[in-house]
Design a protein around this motif. Structure first.
Motif: not given
Length: 215
Positions: A85-86, A125-130, A145-147
């Protein structure tokens, strides 16, 4: 301080010369590097509240960023995928911008009281999947976002660095008050720090910011 100048006579510039200065790699050290997260690596990650994230930009300029959260904050999604988590920071976004430009990353997981560390290398990869972000909520706040890292190399690192540094030994802890506060250091380095009374207000404001914006 005088500028240090490297004597070219003592520069190592190729791997063959480098290896000639060290003993031969042991067979076990050569074999210990895995391509996926086995049971022991997953257990180590589940115990870890802290990691260091190494990144580079497209030109090779390197950066290392600390990441910390409650124990087990990094999610192992499958044997070759993990997610970090960021959380809110200073919004410089150094690591994240580097990942956009160059996805190769190195991770170093620490567990308080353990002298060994876990090293993980891969592509991020930077991911914004809720749905993914919701699983990482703390105090009802999901990260922006998550790394997500696709793992390519995994191995445990021996205890020598921690034994030499006495990192976890309470007798070797240093007194934080022997250096100025973070606010004063940054102001000294930039615009100049105000008087002591005003600095106390700024330090208190920083602590309040920490309290309100950890998540």
């Amino acid at each position: 301080m005088e500028a240090y100048k490297i004597n070219p006579e003592f520069v190592i510039s190729d791997e063959e010369t480098l290896r000639s200065h060290y003993s031969e790699l042991s067979p076990l050290a050569a074999k210990k590097c895995l391509s996926a997260l086995d049971k022991h690596a997953r257990d180590f990650i589940a115990r870890s509240p802290f990691l260091c994230l190494g990144t580079q930009n497209k030109d090779g300029k390197a950066d290392v960023s600390p990441r910390g959260d409650p124990v087990g904050f990094v999610k192992v999604l499958d044997p070759q995928t993990l997610a970090i988590p960021d959380r809110p920071g200073n919004n410089r976004l150094d690591s994240l911008a580097n990942i956009v430009a160059n996805p190769n990353v190195g991770l170093l997981f620490l567990v308080p009281g353990f002298d060994e560390t876990l090293r993980v290398n891969g592509r991020a990869t930077l991911v914004t999947d809720p749905d993914l972000l919701q699983t990482m909520s703390v105090k009802d706040r999901a990260p922006k976002l998550a790394i997500v890292v696709k793992v390519s190399e995994v191995f445990l690192h021996c205890a020598k660095a921690f034994r030499r540094s006495h990192l976890w030994d309470p007798e070797h802890q240093q007194d934080r008050s022997e250096m100025p506060s973070l606010s004063k250091i940054i102001l000294d380095q930039t615009t100049g720090a105000p008087d002591e009374k005003e600095m106390q207000k700024l330090d208190a404001a920083l602590e309040e910011t920490y309290r309100k914006t950890l998540y």
